[in-house]
Design an enzyme around this catalytic site. Structure first.
Site, PDB file in Angstrom:
ATOM      1  N   GLU A 124     -26.283 -47.849  77.633  1.00 32.30           N
ATOM      2  CA  GLU A 124     -25.927 -47.569  78.361  1.00 32.30           C
ATOM      3  C   GLU A 124     -27.248 -47.455  79.780  1.00 32.30           C
ATOM      4  O   GLU A 124     -27.886 -46.484  79.026  1.00 32.30           O
ATOM      5  CB  GLU A 124     -24.537 -47.368  79.398  1.00 32.30           C
ATOM      6  CG  GLU A 124     -23.657 -47.585  78.188  1.00 32.30           C
ATOM      7  CD  GLU A 124     -22.796 -46.983  78.513  1.00 32.30           C
ATOM      8  OE1 GLU A 124     -22.495 -46.743  79.285  1.00 32.30           O
ATOM      9  OE2 GLU A 124     -21.869 -46.485  77.872  1.00 32.30           O
TER      10      GLU A 124
ATOM     11  N   HIS B 103     -23.824 -51.675  81.475  1.00 36.78           N
ATOM     12  CA  HIS B 103     -22.989 -50.540  79.890  1.00 36.78           C
ATOM     13  C   HIS B 103     -22.895 -51.445  78.707  1.00 36.78           C
ATOM     14  O   HIS B 103     -21.624 -52.044  77.827  1.00 36.78           O
ATOM     15  CB  HIS B 103     -21.338 -50.206  80.402  1.00 36.78           C
ATOM     16  CG  HIS B 103     -20.267 -49.204  79.744  1.00 36.78           C
ATOM     17  ND1 HIS B 103     -20.329 -49.661  78.577  1.00 36.78           N
ATOM     18  CD2 HIS B 103     -20.125 -48.546  80.155  1.00 36.78           C
ATOM     19  CE1 HIS B 103     -18.960 -48.823  77.672  1.00 36.78           C
ATOM     20  NE2 HIS B 103     -19.321 -48.078  79.114  1.00 36.78           N
TER      21      HIS B 103
HETATM   22  C1  BG6 Z   1     -18.766 -44.582  78.607  1.00 38.55           C
HETATM   23  C2  BG6 Z   1     -18.780 -42.911  79.093  1.00 38.55           C
HETATM   24  O1  BG6 Z   1     -19.644 -44.944  79.453  1.00 38.55           O
HETATM   25  O2  BG6 Z   1     -17.732 -45.250  78.609  1.00 38.55           O
HETATM   26  C3  BG6 Z   1     -16.993 -42.933  78.221  1.00 38.55           C
HETATM   27  O3  BG6 Z   1     -19.570 -42.765  79.148  1.00 38.55           O
HETATM   28  C4  BG6 Z   1     -16.223 -44.336  77.914  1.00 38.55           C
HETATM   29  O4  BG6 Z   1     -16.742 -41.632  78.490  1.00 38.55           O
HETATM   30  C5  BG6 Z   1     -16.555 -44.990  78.431  1.00 38.55           C
HETATM   31  O5  BG6 Z   1     -15.139 -43.686  76.978  1.00 38.55           O
HETATM   32  C6  BG6 Z   1     -15.995 -46.524  78.099  1.00 38.55           C
HETATM   33  O6  BG6 Z   1     -14.774 -46.525  79.319  1.00 38.55           O
HETATM   34  P1  BG6 Z   1     -14.161 -47.504  79.392  1.00 38.55           P
HETATM   35  O7  BG6 Z   1     -13.133 -47.214  80.612  1.00 38.55           O
HETATM   36  O8  BG6 Z   1     -14.858 -48.737  79.128  1.00 38.55           O
HETATM   37  O9  BG6 Z   1     -12.492 -47.272  78.247  1.00 38.55           O
END
Ligand code: BG6
Length: 304
Positions: free
Chosen positions: A275, A172
């Site tokens: 990602e 990510h």
């Molecule tokens: C992304 C999602 O991968 O991660 C989003 O598609 C999400 O919807 C983002 O808001 C961040 O996620 P987190 O859990 O790290 O706040």
């Protein structure tokens, strides 16, 4: 981790002048890499690459100035590892979004210098009663991280059980950009995507992705390289991958970022998540004795 634990870790796995372990921000244990190509900091919690900067470059990985560093809390920025599911758990809303891998300790398995002076660090998620409660499957997972003028990461999931398992996963990655409003992301043209900002409706990407408001999309049938073109910094970041048939592009923009509290006031302008995922309908089935490898390579190229 205590001083004597760091000493033991360094005795076993430090590479003199290239790799050392010590306390990082918030006291989190980190590996600090500095070789002839690049520098990087990797938190052992989550096997989380926090920074990676090839020498002479702007940072490639964005880390929020307002990030919180604490045991059990995901770090805002860097390369969070989402595993063994992506997004909300498919059937149990009480389980953490994007899985638990990013908030638990990983153990050092191996470190080595390659002949070309790149540095390799291999980490394995440390299974505990708490992880087994959330994921009662015999699926050890390792992160292989290679730091050089490129950053390579491979997430390897083994299925040691006797039944098939289905996982979702993602690297990510938050990339640093000069100004998101000037950036174009190539490589997703023609892909169908699920638009999470529009109730998950299915659309099709025409041409490069540009961002001027909140964007949260799961691109399906995405296997080609993604190129993050940054004219002001006269560079593009090439994201190459294998073992992934979807990509997520995310920028929370103003309101969402403000709500998150760990983004900083103008952080959203300097980042974009591209990602490499197995997300939404793109899940992975691993048969007994099988494995799944999600591999990425990030490279910085000059814009001519
Ligand atoms: C992304 C999602 O991968 O991660 C989003 O598609 C999400 O919807 C983002 O808001 C961040 O996620 P987190 O859990 O790290 O706040």
């Amino acid at each position: 981790m205590s001083t004597s634990e760091f000493d033991a870790l360094n005795r076993q796995h430090a590479l003199p002048g290239k790799l050392a372990f010590g306390p990082g921000p918030g006291g989190l244990a980190v590996a600090v890499v500095n070789n002839s190509h690049a520098s990087a900091i990797i938190a052992l919690q989550g096997a989380h690459v926090m920074t990676w900067t090839p020498h002479g470059q702007q940072p490639v990985i964005w880390l929020s100035r307002a990030a919180a560093f604490a045991p059990g809390k995901s770090i805002r920025g860097g390369v969070p590892i989402c595993w063994p599911w992506f997004g909300p758990h498919p059937s149990d809303a009480k389980l953490p979004g994007h899985g638990f891998a990013r908030t638990v300790p990983w153990e050092v398995v191996e470190s080595r210098s390659l002949r070309d002076d790149r540095t390799v660090l291999v980490l394995r998620l440390a299974e505990t009663e708490a992880t087994r409660k959330q994921w009662p499957h015999a699926t050890p997972v390792e992160a292989h991280i290679t730091v050089g003028t490129t950053l390579e990461m491979e997430l390897v999931t083994h299925n040691n059980g006797s039944a098939p398992v289905t996982i979702g996963d993602a690297l990510h990655t938050y990339f640093e950009v000069s100004d998101i409003r000037e950036v174009k992301i190539h490589g997703l043209g023609g892909c169908p995507y699920l638009d999470k900002v529009d109730g998950g409706s299915r659309k099709q990407q025409q041409g490069p992705v540009t961002i001027g408001s909140e964007v949260d999309r799961v691109y399906l049938d995405s296997t080609a390289d993604c190129l993050i073109e940054d004219p002001r910094w006269r560079r593009r970041i090439r994201v190459s991958k294998r073992g992934s048939r979807s990509s997520v592009v995310w920028n929370p923009w103003t309101e969402k970022a403000a709500k998150m509290g760990d983004f900083g006031t103008r952080g959203y302008l300097n980042m974009v998540c591209v990602e490499s995922t197995n997300a939404a309908e793109d899940v992975v089935n691993i048969g007994p004795g099988g494995e799944h490898r999600l591999w990425v390579r990030y490279a910085v190229e000059p814009l001519s």
